[in-house]
Write a protein that holds these residues in place. Structure first.
Motif, PDB file in Angstrom:
ATOM      1  N   LYS A   2      16.301  18.215   4.241  1.00  0.00           N
ATOM      2  CA  LYS A   2      15.745  18.900   5.615  1.00  0.00           C
ATOM      3  C   LYS A   2      16.460  20.526   6.157  1.00  0.00           C
ATOM      4  O   LYS A   2      14.973  20.988   6.623  1.00  0.00           O
ATOM      5  CB  LYS A   2      16.216  18.117   6.154  1.00  0.00           C
ATOM      6  CG  LYS A   2      17.903  18.230   6.744  1.00  0.00           C
ATOM      7  CD  LYS A   2      18.195  16.270   7.487  1.00  0.00           C
ATOM      8  CE  LYS A   2      19.802  16.317   7.402  1.00  0.00           C
ATOM      9  NZ  LYS A   2      20.646  16.927   7.957  1.00  0.00           N
ATOM     10  N   SER A   8      21.443  20.867  13.681  1.00  0.00           N
ATOM     11  CA  SER A   8      22.587  20.097  14.359  1.00  0.00           C
ATOM     12  C   SER A   8      23.931  19.826  13.738  1.00  0.00           C
ATOM     13  O   SER A   8      25.160  19.416  13.946  1.00  0.00           O
ATOM     14  CB  SER A   8      21.377  18.946  15.403  1.00  0.00           C
ATOM     15  OG  SER A   8      21.444  17.892  13.858  1.00  0.00           O
ATOM     16  N   ARG A  42      29.930  19.926  11.809  1.00  0.00           N
ATOM     17  CA  ARG A  42      31.134  20.522  11.303  1.00  0.00           C
ATOM     18  C   ARG A  42      31.581  21.482  12.075  1.00  0.00           C
ATOM     19  O   ARG A  42      33.360  21.010  10.892  1.00  0.00           O
ATOM     20  CB  ARG A  42      30.229  21.548   9.699  1.00  0.00           C
ATOM     21  CG  ARG A  42      29.249  20.601   8.691  1.00  0.00           C
ATOM     22  CD  ARG A  42      28.461  21.516   8.393  1.00  0.00           C
ATOM     23  NE  ARG A  42      27.237  20.924   7.059  1.00  0.00           N
ATOM     24  CZ  ARG A  42      27.812  20.168   5.794  1.00  0.00           C
ATOM     25  NH1 ARG A  42      29.475  20.328   5.371  1.00  0.00           N
ATOM     26  NH2 ARG A  42      27.240  19.902   5.650  1.00  0.00           N
ATOM     27  N   SER A  48      31.437  14.615   8.915  1.00  0.00           N
ATOM     28  CA  SER A  48      31.325  12.937   8.999  1.00  0.00           C
ATOM     29  C   SER A  48      32.028  12.104   9.403  1.00  0.00           C
ATOM     30  O   SER A  48      31.665  10.697  10.240  1.00  0.00           O
ATOM     31  CB  SER A  48      31.163  12.195   7.301  1.00  0.00           C
ATOM     32  OG  SER A  48      30.943  11.421   7.502  1.00  0.00           O
ATOM     33  N   ARG A  84      29.817  12.338  19.888  1.00  0.00           N
ATOM     34  CA  ARG A  84      28.443  12.896  20.035  1.00  0.00           C
ATOM     35  C   ARG A  84      28.100  13.553  21.494  1.00  0.00           C
ATOM     36  O   ARG A  84      27.618  14.136  21.560  1.00  0.00           O
ATOM     37  CB  ARG A  84      27.992  11.312  19.682  1.00  0.00           C
ATOM     38  CG  ARG A  84      28.176  10.709  17.637  1.00  0.00           C
ATOM     39  CD  ARG A  84      27.198  10.125  17.616  1.00  0.00           C
ATOM     40  NE  ARG A  84      26.085  11.232  17.196  1.00  0.00           N
ATOM     41  CZ  ARG A  84      25.568  11.415  16.221  1.00  0.00           C
ATOM     42  NH1 ARG A  84      26.356  11.599  15.127  1.00  0.00           N
ATOM     43  NH2 ARG A  84      24.774  12.475  15.542  1.00  0.00           N
ATOM     44  N   ARG A 140      20.754  14.919  12.023  1.00  0.00           N
ATOM     45  CA  ARG A 140      20.347  12.869  11.894  1.00  0.00           C
ATOM     46  C   ARG A 140      19.785  12.126  12.963  1.00  0.00           C
ATOM     47  O   ARG A 140      19.133  11.324  12.556  1.00  0.00           O
ATOM     48  CB  ARG A 140      21.403  12.194  11.260  1.00  0.00           C
ATOM     49  CG  ARG A 140      22.790  13.418  10.944  1.00  0.00           C
ATOM     50  CD  ARG A 140      22.141  12.350   9.708  1.00  0.00           C
ATOM     51  NE  ARG A 140      23.311  13.051   8.096  1.00  0.00           N
ATOM     52  CZ  ARG A 140      22.976  14.440   7.892  1.00  0.00           C
ATOM     53  NH1 ARG A 140      22.132  14.911   8.556  1.00  0.00           N
ATOM     54  NH2 ARG A 140      23.961  15.084   6.830  1.00  0.00           N
ATOM     55  N   ASP A 141      19.958  12.585  14.088  1.00  0.00           N
ATOM     56  CA  ASP A 141      19.186  11.100  15.155  1.00  0.00           C
ATOM     57  C   ASP A 141      18.826  12.677  16.527  1.00  0.00           C
ATOM     58  O   ASP A 141      18.344  12.027  17.264  1.00  0.00           O
ATOM     59  CB  ASP A 141      20.239  10.905  16.186  1.00  0.00           C
ATOM     60  CG  ASP A 141      22.005  12.137  16.621  1.00  0.00           C
ATOM     61  OD1 ASP A 141      21.285  13.499  16.369  1.00  0.00           O
ATOM     62  OD2 ASP A 141      22.059  11.929  17.775  1.00  0.00           O
ATOM     63  N   ARG A 171      27.268   3.783  10.616  1.00  0.00           N
ATOM     64  CA  ARG A 171      28.409   3.784  12.235  1.00  0.00           C
ATOM     65  C   ARG A 171      27.419   3.011  13.083  1.00  0.00           C
ATOM     66  O   ARG A 171      25.996   3.334  13.607  1.00  0.00           O
ATOM     67  CB  ARG A 171      28.210   5.368  12.308  1.00  0.00           C
ATOM     68  CG  ARG A 171      27.681   6.274  13.126  1.00  0.00           C
ATOM     69  CD  ARG A 171      27.504   7.939  12.690  1.00  0.00           C
ATOM     70  NE  ARG A 171      26.059   8.563  12.689  1.00  0.00           N
ATOM     71  CZ  ARG A 171      25.701   9.701  12.426  1.00  0.00           C
ATOM     72  NH1 ARG A 171      26.417  10.307  12.164  1.00  0.00           N
ATOM     73  NH2 ARG A 171      24.490  10.058  12.836  1.00  0.00           N
TER      74      ARG A 171
HETATM   75  O1   DC Z   1      22.974  18.321   8.028  1.00  0.00           O
HETATM   76  P1   DC Z   1      24.830  18.031   8.015  1.00  0.00           P
HETATM   77  O2   DC Z   1      25.265  18.246   6.203  1.00  0.00           O
HETATM   78  O3   DC Z   1      25.455  19.680   7.780  1.00  0.00           O
HETATM   79  O4   DC Z   1      25.904  17.328   9.028  1.00  0.00           O
HETATM   80  C1   DC Z   1      27.115  17.248   8.777  1.00  0.00           C
HETATM   81  C2   DC Z   1      27.576  15.834   8.812  1.00  0.00           C
HETATM   82  O5   DC Z   1      27.296  15.372  10.770  1.00  0.00           O
HETATM   83  C3   DC Z   1      26.875  14.483   8.062  1.00  0.00           C
HETATM   84  O6   DC Z   1      28.130  13.789   7.651  1.00  0.00           O
HETATM   85  C4   DC Z   1      26.417  13.935   9.174  1.00  0.00           C
HETATM   86  C5   DC Z   1      26.852  14.736  11.198  1.00  0.00           C
HETATM   87  N1   DC Z   1      25.707  14.693  11.847  1.00  0.00           N
HETATM   88  C6   DC Z   1      25.184  13.477  12.656  1.00  0.00           C
HETATM   89  O7   DC Z   1      25.792  12.491  12.555  1.00  0.00           O
HETATM   90  N2   DC Z   1      24.112  13.960  13.540  1.00  0.00           N
HETATM   91  C7   DC Z   1      23.632  14.963  13.276  1.00  0.00           C
HETATM   92  N3   DC Z   1      22.547  14.930  13.753  1.00  0.00           N
HETATM   93  C8   DC Z   1      23.606  15.850  12.498  1.00  0.00           C
HETATM   94  C9   DC Z   1      24.661  16.181  11.292  1.00  0.00           C
END
Ligand code: DC
Length: 224
Positions: free
Chosen positions: A20, A38, A43, A99, A108, A129-130, A186
């Motif tokens: 993605k 995001s 991170r 994570s 958040r 993710r959201d 979660r």
């Molecule tokens: O997309 P990524 O692998 O760089 O994301 C790192 C961590 O952050 C992953 O465990 C999920 C979390 N994350 C999240 O909870 N909500 C988001 N919008 C983006 C990432």
């Protein structure tokens, strides 16, 4: 409609390794739109929590001195104050920490506005993710990109080896599986496709055809 609501957004959500990030960045470049990674915010909070074990991640996420810049070749960079953390936030240790902190509702909540501030003209492609379920729930086009766990571990392995970092495929399979479970189970903004998202499985499809598919969907929406 407020002035920002009229700015178009494409959300690209999905598990890690689904492609993605690459897809979202390519779509943003093609359209000349802004791009939000995001995950980089989570991170950076993860990195800070490893460096400051005595401070709560929620406190660490309150006043992030975070800047997104571009390298001369256009590659996105993440800066924390005067430190370029683009590479360090991609380590496996930081992935796991990100994570964990992302499961904290206070973290958040602290990051919501910083993400919405990316909605600037002429448009935004938001990767996470959201993005489609919470942050930009009113987005015109929502994509949920998936791929099998094995394919995602293989891609991550290739990426790490190319960067000269050590990587073990079995460890990656286990880590990605753990992270998926934590992100999905979660209670705060779990990873799931928005009801109005288009689900695309990228296991056997290359990035460029997914990008083309998203661009033609966008074109169809724009021309109504
Ligand atoms: O997309 P990524 O692998 O760089 O994301 C790192 C961590 O952050 C992953 O465990 C999920 C979390 N994350 C999240 O909870 N909500 C988001 N919008 C983006 C990432």
């Amino acid at each position: 409609m407020s002035s920002t609501e009229s700015i178009p957004v494409i959300t690209v959500d999905g598990p890690s390794g689904s492609g993605k990030g690459t897809v979202a960045l390519a779509v943003a470049r093609e359209l000349g739109w802004n791009f939000l990674d995001s995950g980089a915010l989570y991170r950076v909070v993860g990195l800070l929590s490893l460096r400051n074990p005595g401070v709560s991640p929620a406190d660490l996420s309150q006043s992030l001195d975070l800047h997104f810049k571009k390298a001369p070749d256009g590659t996105p960079q993440v800066w924390l104050g005067t430190e370029d953390v683009s590479l360090s936030i991609r380590s496996e240790a930081v992935s796991q920490a990100a994570s964990r902190v992302a499961a904290d509702p206070a973290v958040r909540a602290a990051l919501v506005q910083a993400q919405r501030d990316f909605r600037q003209p002429p448009g935004l492609v938001a990767d996470g993710r959201d993005m489609g379920t919470v942050i930009f729930a009113d987005a015109q086009l929502k994509i949920f990109l998936t791929a099998s766990v094995e394919e995602r571990a293989r891609r991550r392995h290739k990426q790490l080896i190319e960067k000269g970092q050590s990587a073990n495929l079995d460890d990656l399979l286990r880590d990605i599986g753990d992270r998926d479970r934590r992100d999905r189970e979660r209670s705060a903004a779990p990873l799931r496709a928005a009801d109005d998202a288009l689900v695309i499985d990228s296991t056997a499809v290359d990035v460029s055809s997914v990008v083309q598919q998203i661009l033609s969907l966008r074109e169809r929406i724009a021309t109504g």
